[in-house]
Scaffold this active site. Sequence first.
Site, PDB file in Angstrom:
ATOM      1  N   LYS A  38       0.821  -1.215   0.000  1.00 41.50           N
ATOM      2  CA  LYS A  38       0.000   0.000   0.000  1.00 41.50           C
ATOM      3  C   LYS A  38       0.853   1.264   0.000  1.00 41.50           C
ATOM      4  O   LYS A  38       0.502   2.253  -0.650  1.00 41.50           O
ATOM      5  CB  LYS A  38      -0.949   0.010   1.203  1.00 41.50           C
ATOM      6  CG  LYS A  38      -0.277   0.104   2.553  1.00 41.50           C
ATOM      7  CD  LYS A  38      -1.309   0.107   3.673  1.00 41.50           C
ATOM      8  CE  LYS A  38      -0.653   0.173   5.035  1.00 41.50           C
ATOM      9  NZ  LYS A  38       0.136   1.389   5.229  1.00 41.50           N
ATOM     10  N   THR A  39       1.968   1.247   0.719  1.00 38.12           N
ATOM     11  CA  THR A  39       2.824   2.435   0.746  1.00 38.12           C
ATOM     12  C   THR A  39       3.402   2.703  -0.638  1.00 38.12           C
ATOM     13  O   THR A  39       3.534   3.856  -1.067  1.00 38.12           O
ATOM     14  CB  THR A  39       3.947   2.271   1.777  1.00 38.12           C
ATOM     15  OG1 THR A  39       3.373   2.004   3.062  1.00 38.12           O
ATOM     16  CG2 THR A  39       4.790   3.528   1.864  1.00 38.12           C
ATOM     17  N   ASP A 224      -3.707   7.373   4.057  1.00 39.51           N
ATOM     18  CA  ASP A 224      -3.256   6.024   4.375  1.00 39.51           C
ATOM     19  C   ASP A 224      -3.991   5.514   5.615  1.00 39.51           C
ATOM     20  O   ASP A 224      -4.507   6.295   6.415  1.00 39.51           O
ATOM     21  CB  ASP A 224      -1.742   6.041   4.619  1.00 39.51           C
ATOM     22  CG  ASP A 224      -1.159   4.648   4.684  1.00 39.51           C
ATOM     23  OD1 ASP A 224      -1.840   3.688   4.272  1.00 39.51           O
ATOM     24  OD2 ASP A 224      -0.014   4.507   5.160  1.00 39.51           O
ATOM     25  N   GLU A 225      -4.031   4.176   5.783  1.00 43.21           N
ATOM     26  CA  GLU A 225      -4.667   3.541   6.958  1.00 43.21           C
ATOM     27  C   GLU A 225      -6.079   4.082   7.174  1.00 43.21           C
ATOM     28  O   GLU A 225      -6.468   4.456   8.282  1.00 43.21           O
ATOM     29  CB  GLU A 225      -3.810   3.774   8.215  1.00 43.21           C
ATOM     30  CG  GLU A 225      -2.380   3.294   8.110  1.00 43.21           C
ATOM     31  CD  GLU A 225      -2.237   1.769   8.132  1.00 43.21           C
ATOM     32  OE1 GLU A 225      -3.274   1.069   8.124  1.00 43.21           O
ATOM     33  OE2 GLU A 225      -1.102   1.281   8.144  1.00 43.21           O
ATOM     34  N   GLN A 255      -7.792  -5.079   8.938  1.00 45.96           N
ATOM     35  CA  GLN A 255      -6.763  -4.668   9.895  1.00 45.96           C
ATOM     36  C   GLN A 255      -7.234  -3.510  10.777  1.00 45.96           C
ATOM     37  O   GLN A 255      -6.419  -2.809  11.375  1.00 45.96           O
ATOM     38  CB  GLN A 255      -5.484  -4.276   9.155  1.00 45.96           C
ATOM     39  CG  GLN A 255      -4.847  -5.439   8.396  1.00 45.96           C
ATOM     40  CD  GLN A 255      -3.505  -5.071   7.805  1.00 45.96           C
ATOM     41  OE1 GLN A 255      -2.509  -4.916   8.518  1.00 45.96           O
ATOM     42  NE2 GLN A 255      -3.461  -4.911   6.496  1.00 45.96           N
ATOM     43  N   ARG A 606       1.841 -10.721  10.274  1.00 46.55           N
ATOM     44  CA  ARG A 606       3.161 -10.110  10.457  1.00 46.55           C
ATOM     45  C   ARG A 606       4.258 -11.079  10.027  1.00 46.55           C
ATOM     46  O   ARG A 606       5.415 -10.680   9.845  1.00 46.55           O
ATOM     47  CB  ARG A 606       3.413  -9.737  11.927  1.00 46.55           C
ATOM     48  CG  ARG A 606       2.433  -8.751  12.575  1.00 46.55           C
ATOM     49  CD  ARG A 606       2.252  -7.506  11.774  1.00 46.55           C
ATOM     50  NE  ARG A 606       1.090  -7.632  10.911  1.00 46.55           N
ATOM     51  CZ  ARG A 606       0.839  -6.839   9.880  1.00 46.55           C
ATOM     52  NH1 ARG A 606       1.671  -5.869   9.577  1.00 46.55           N
ATOM     53  NH2 ARG A 606      -0.246  -6.990   9.150  1.00 46.55           N
TER      54      ARG A 606
END
Length: 731
Positions: A38-39, A224-225, A255, A606
């Site tokens: 995503k980044t 973002d997020e 998430q 993770r």
Amino acid sequence: MPSNPALDLERDLNPEQAAAVTHGDGPQLVLAGAGSGKTRVITYRVAWLVKECQVDPASIVAMTFTNKAAGEMRERVEDLLGLQPLPTFVGTFHRFALGLLRRYGKHVGVDPSFAIFDSADQVSLVKKALAEENLSESAFPPRSMLGTISSAKNRLLDPEAYAASAEDFYEKQAARVYKQYQRLLIQSSGVDFDDMLRLAVKLLTTEKAIRDRLRHRIQYLLVDEFQDTNHAQMRMVQEIVAEAGNLTAVGDEDQGIYRWRGADLDNVLNFERVFPGAVVRALEQNYRSTQNILDIAGDLVEHNQRRRGKRLWTEAGEGNKVELYRARDDQDEARWVLNTFEGLRGQISLREMGILVRTNAQTRAFEEELLKRQIPYELVGGVRFYERAEIKDVVSYLRVLRNPRDNFSLTRILNRPARGIGKATQEMLVQMSAEHGNSLWETLLYAELGSLPARSAKALARFRDLLQSLREDLEETPLPVVLERLLDQTGYLDLYDKDDPELRAKLENLEELVTAAQEFTEETDWSDEADLLSAFLDHISLVSDIDEWRREQGVSLMTLHSAKGLEFEAVCVAGLEDGLLPHFNSGGTQDEIEEERRLLYVGMTRAKQRLFLTGCRRRRIAGRYQDQQESPFLLEIPEQDLVISESSELFYDGRTRAAYGFFGRREPVEIEPEVVTGDALRRGRRVRHPTLGEGVLMQLEGEGDNAKLTVFFDRSGKRKLVAKYANLELL
């Protein structure tokens, strides 16, 4: 602007990423699964807008939630553009709001030179507000009250609006405190973090000229997020871009783990309703984990109802199967995890290993095992167990019991918990001790306390008598029992036995200290309890002396919440037991259960190469063993997808080491199977209730129609039913 070659999107991005990067005008929602890049999408979109579309970089704004994430994003965009410093705003919501208020704050009654009040300042202000309203801090804990005020501000409610909406007794008292708190804040020319957002939204909604000027300047907004945005942040986004604005929102509803902090998952789920005509894209190719890890994480999160739905895949191969270990207790759990990690050291470095837990109290057993083995570690996002304030307080009591002339420890505990021994009284006590050349303890024993104010003298006398009584107990009473009496008679148990999650966490830590004392007593052969106390305190000192480990990068130990945004080659998610995950404080509603499930999903994703899951048959709580049941979330993962092992000392029934009542995965050995209404109804079987929906049968008590069933329903959590009234359908 320096000349740079065009971006090679075909080389650097997959088709879904490239589509999100090259999206034209209008809103788009990018559902970016864990590890899907995503980044990269956000940074490449900024670079593409500037390089390929000739958009002025100063007219682009990118918002995220942490300064660290913003800094990394900025650096990557600068590298892509070859432009430094970057004129694009890349920062947090709060930094953006701060800029607005510094420039236009007077329009909403804010002095542009306002001070930003941090959390400690806010707590102090709440305490003053409580005092002015004659409300008790014990009845209305300041941090809990501050959380209520924060929630109101996140919903954009000022004191008057909150008071108008208050219904029950607590809310009405909170409205009084909120009003006083805000008055004190304004009186101090201060703004807290929640007000930065609330006032920025107020500015944009009431000052049309300023809002229009801002909309003209900002051509493209990237967030973002997005699943972590609250109501105030969503409103800020709406005011900046309007309905048809150029918004790229990147997030993952799977998430979303900050509901308790005000995050609103509906901001993702109802995106098209707020921004009509929005394009929704999903990034499902994962660049982090193996397929086996992605599969069990996907199987788990698919039980959530409030999600859009996606299935992650990878080109990294199947990888090793996920392992589940059923431990005897938390010590056995820690040993197994560290044995497993040490076995991987030839392939994976320690700094690429992570142990994730639900609560801070769970770290103690792992910390002690790590130190025993001299394995370096980093405790991320928290304070080390023996350095936590409540633990240091109680350890100071133990040190005074061992050596009453320890003035440092005695000074720390004189008024902890608060017992009416104020600063002035403490100063007088120190002065009296200095005048007679005595320790503080000797002054308490022999000095004439009548020279002090009556209330203070009485409080000191009670404190002295308490310590004397505990010292006498220590001569013939086991250390864990003395510690329990200490917690009870000092008032710590009453102080922290509250609904406030932060206070409950402190109580769990104190209970874990009793467990540590119990384990040390069992492992140490001391006939003299005073010598045992000295040995235990020395043990604590060694555990606390970890400076050498801080200089190294070792195993990471953290809560699941702290792990968000991180990744490791090997991960163990520990403590998969009902009551820990899902946590008993979660409340049991559908939304709360689904958030706990998402928390486990975040922990699982993770892991890059290896994922391990553990749970305990029994766990010590406040020094006493408590039987544990497996987390119902594990029953939602196909057993064939796991490699399952267990402690050789797992089961105890006096006849066999069979699967005696633990977890409900294996069939009992030498014990008749538990059957209620037919051979098909067994623990672990999925069922459907006419009104509660689908769930998993966790436990059976008794036989026949009167048997009691414990079922974990997907939508409503754990429920107890009677077989003949349950009307369950087998799936």
